[in-house]
Design a protein around this motif. Sequence first.
Motif, PDB file in Angstrom:
ATOM      1  N   PHE A 312      -0.820   4.267 -11.789  1.00  0.00           N
ATOM      2  CA  PHE A 312      -0.402   3.376 -10.710  1.00  0.00           C
ATOM      3  C   PHE A 312      -1.494   2.339 -10.501  1.00  0.00           C
ATOM      4  N   LEU A 313      -1.126   1.179  -9.985  1.00  0.00           N
ATOM      5  CA  LEU A 313      -2.112   0.176  -9.608  1.00  0.00           C
ATOM      6  C   LEU A 313      -1.570  -0.637  -8.435  1.00  0.00           C
ATOM      7  N   ASP A 317      -1.537  -8.361  -3.869  1.00  0.00           N
ATOM      8  CA  ASP A 317      -0.634  -8.235  -2.723  1.00  0.00           C
ATOM      9  C   ASP A 317      -0.586  -6.820  -2.164  1.00  0.00           C
ATOM     10  N   ARG A 318      -1.416  -5.889  -2.713  1.00  0.00           N
ATOM     11  CA  ARG A 318      -1.489  -4.500  -2.272  1.00  0.00           C
ATOM     12  C   ARG A 318      -0.187  -3.747  -2.481  1.00  0.00           C
ATOM     13  N   ASP A 371       7.305  -2.305  -9.410  1.00  0.00           N
ATOM     14  CA  ASP A 371       7.242  -1.797  -8.039  1.00  0.00           C
ATOM     15  C   ASP A 371       8.452  -0.904  -7.774  1.00  0.00           C
ATOM     16  N   GLU A 372       8.537  -0.373  -6.556  1.00  0.00           N
ATOM     17  CA  GLU A 372       9.564   0.620  -6.242  1.00  0.00           C
ATOM     18  C   GLU A 372      10.970   0.046  -6.367  1.00  0.00           C
TER      19      GLU A 372
END
Length: 480
Positions: A312-313, A317-318, A371-372
Motif C-alpha cells: 500500500f502507499l 493527496d494522502r 484507490d478503493e
Amino acid sequence: MAEPSVFHKDGRRLFIIDGEPRVADEDLAKDLQMARKRSIRWNLIDANRDGLMMLGSIFQIDPQARQLLRHDPDGVVQPPFDKAVAERLLELLKIEGLIDPSKRGEKPKINFLNAEQAKFLIVMSGMPKGRDLLVDLIRLEKAWRDGTLQPAGPAVPPPPVASAALPPPAPPQRVTGISHDGVVYELEDGVLHVIDESLYRTAGFDPRRMRALFSDLSGVGPVPVSASVEGALLLSLRHVELVVGVMRRDFGSPPGVGVNSIVATLRDHGAGYLQVVAGTIIDPVGPDGVSRQYAAGRAGGPKVLAKPPVPFLRGDDRRLRIRFSVLAMAFGMFERSLAEEVRFHRAGLPGEVFERLEVQHGVDLAAFYLDEVQAKVLGDLLGLDASGVVDRLFVDQVELEVDNHRKRMEDLAELEAREDGVLSNPTITQTLADLKEKVLALSSLQDDLPRLSCAIAEIGGRAVPEGGYWRRLGRALWGR
C-alpha cells in the motif's frame, strides 16, 4: 480416439471430442458478453479449476505445440493424443475462426468444457445473460443426444491469401540502430536484440572477458551481426541472461543496474508490451497509444526512477492505494492478467490510475496502484463481487496503520518516562552538576591561557612560584 467434429444450431456450436459434446471457452465468453473473450481463462476457469475438475476432465489444445491434452480430475495431465487428432481439431478451429493463421506471435491455448462444467461457469459468472444461456445450452445438449442435431457441412479450407501468380512480397525495410534509454537495439526477424557493446558498457563488464563467452552463445540461438555498428554482434534475451549469469558466476562481476532495464525491454518486446514504431521503442498503454513515460522522455521531461514495491502507499493527496499484485491475489487472478485488465479498462476507471516503475526480482516493471473506488469499479467490470473484498483489504490496512501509530506513541511515552527517571536520580543529578561546574571553571580559564603561555616562556628553567595564580590553577584542574 474418434475424429473430432463440430455441430451447429441457432448460432451456437458444439465440438465433439472423444465422443462427448464440449463448448469452447471463447464461445462461452462470447455468449456471456464478456468484454474480452480470452479473460474467461483467468477470471473463471483458473479461479474455479478445483470445482471444474470435480465435474470431469478438461480438454486443452495447444496451437504452438500442436498437441491435444486432457487434464483429469485427479490433477494428472495425460500424454498428448494422436497427432492426426490434434491436426484435425486445429483445422476445424481455423475454419471456425477460433484460430487466425495470419496473425503472428504466440497463440493462446483453448479449453473445451463438458456440459456440466459449462453450466457451472455460467452460474459462477453471475452475468445477466447467464440464465438464457443456461437454457439454450441445455436444449442444445438435448438435441445432440436425441440425434436431431446435424453435423456441420464438409470442412472447406480457407481461400489462399494471394494468388501464386503474383510476385512474392518485398522484404520489409529493416530498422537499425534503435536507441532507447542510452542502449542501442536492433530488430532481427521481428525479434529485438541488443548490441553487445551496449551490453558490456551498461553492465560494466570487461569486453575481453565477455568476448571469451561468445563461442558459447550459439548454443542458445543464432548470433546475428549488427548492421548499424561495424564488428558488433546482436544478442537476444536468452543470450543476455547467459552472459550475465556466467559473468556473475565465473568472473565475479556483478552486473550494473542498467542490465535490469535491458532484460525488461527485451522481455516486454517479446511479450508484445513494447513496439518499435518509426525506429523508436514505445509502450502503447496510454489513451493516445503512447505511454506517459515515453511522451515525457520525448519532450525532455523527467524520467521515473525505479522504486521497491510496497503493498500500500499514500500519495501527496494522502489517499490510500493498493498495489495490483495484492489486489490480484484477493481476486484470485494472476498478476499479469490483472495488469492487462487495468490497461484495458484504464479509461473507464474514475480518477487517475497511479503508475510507477519498480524493481521486482531484479527486473524493472510498471506497477499500478488503485484507490478503493477504482478497485471496486474494476472488480465490477470483471464481473466479480469485489465490494466486500476491497472493503476488507482497505479496512485491515487502516487498522494496521492505526496500530503502528499507537505502538509508536507508546514507545515514545516509554522513552520520555525513562528520561524523567534518569533526571530524577539524585546521584546522576549531582554528577551532572559537578561536571557542569568543572566545565564552567575551565571556560573561565580560557582567557588566562595566553598569559599563562607567556609566563611559562619567561620562567624558562626557573622553579614555578607557589603563590596566587598557580595555586588557583591547580585547585581548578586537580582539586588541590
